[in-house]
Scaffold this motif. Structure first.
Motif, PDB file in Angstrom:
ATOM      1  N   GLU A  51       4.883   5.098   2.428  1.00  0.00           N
ATOM      2  CA  GLU A  51       5.166   6.424   2.983  1.00  0.00           C
ATOM      3  C   GLU A  51       5.747   6.322   4.386  1.00  0.00           C
ATOM      4  O   GLU A  51       6.664   7.070   4.741  1.00  0.00           O
ATOM      5  CB  GLU A  51       3.905   7.277   2.974  1.00  0.00           C
ATOM      6  CG  GLU A  51       3.517   7.704   1.580  1.00  0.00           C
ATOM      7  CD  GLU A  51       2.271   8.550   1.523  1.00  0.00           C
ATOM      8  OE1 GLU A  51       1.709   8.901   2.584  1.00  0.00           O
ATOM      9  OE2 GLU A  51       1.835   8.872   0.408  1.00  0.00           O
ATOM     10  N   LYS A  52       5.254   5.402   5.177  1.00  0.00           N
ATOM     11  CA  LYS A  52       5.778   5.204   6.530  1.00  0.00           C
ATOM     12  C   LYS A  52       7.252   4.788   6.468  1.00  0.00           C
ATOM     13  O   LYS A  52       8.093   5.314   7.205  1.00  0.00           O
ATOM     14  CB  LYS A  52       4.949   4.146   7.258  1.00  0.00           C
ATOM     15  CG  LYS A  52       5.314   3.955   8.689  1.00  0.00           C
ATOM     16  CD  LYS A  52       4.360   2.967   9.346  1.00  0.00           C
ATOM     17  CE  LYS A  52       4.727   2.748  10.808  1.00  0.00           C
ATOM     18  NZ  LYS A  52       3.811   1.802  11.454  1.00  0.00           N
ATOM     19  N   THR A  82       0.822  -1.211   0.000  1.00  0.00           N
ATOM     20  CA  THR A  82       0.000   0.000   0.000  1.00  0.00           C
ATOM     21  C   THR A  82       0.856   1.262   0.000  1.00  0.00           C
ATOM     22  O   THR A  82       2.019   1.249   0.417  1.00  0.00           O
ATOM     23  CB  THR A  82      -0.932   0.051   1.231  1.00  0.00           C
ATOM     24  OG1 THR A  82      -0.122   0.222   2.404  1.00  0.00           O
ATOM     25  CG2 THR A  82      -1.783  -1.206   1.349  1.00  0.00           C
ATOM     26  N   ALA A 140       0.319   3.823   1.938  1.00  0.00           N
ATOM     27  CA  ALA A 140       0.529   4.226   3.338  1.00  0.00           C
ATOM     28  C   ALA A 140       1.746   3.519   3.939  1.00  0.00           C
ATOM     29  O   ALA A 140       2.553   4.147   4.642  1.00  0.00           O
ATOM     30  CB  ALA A 140      -0.717   3.927   4.164  1.00  0.00           C
TER      31      ALA A 140
END
Length: 80
Positions: free
Chosen positions: A39-40, A34, A36
């Protein structure tokens, strides 16, 4: 000593998932299912290296940036 390159969260070339890449390299640092998760991971790498994390949209354009070191801009980040 050369400045460490920024970290990018980009759509994977395969079309499935997202990659975290160091600016100017072809090989991803990591691959994620994903956006997200990608990005983490990009934020973690950027914070460790004190560089900017750059987040892209599915079409490859830049959506956002997050400075984790010496911000070259003089203004403060105004994100909500």
């Amino acid at each position: 000593m050369a400045k460490t390159k920024n970290i990018h969260s980009v759509p994977a070339k395969s079309g499935a998932g997202w990659d975290v890449k160091r600016e100017g390299t072809a090989t991803p640092l990591s691959h994620h299912r994903t956006q997200a998760e990608s990005e983490k991971a990009a934020r973690r790498h950027a914070q460790r290296d004190k560089v900017e994390a750059v987040f892209h949209r599915k079409d490859g354009t830049i959506r956002d940036k997050d400075s984790s070191g010496n911000d070259p801009r003089s203004r403060k980040d105004r994100k909500p």
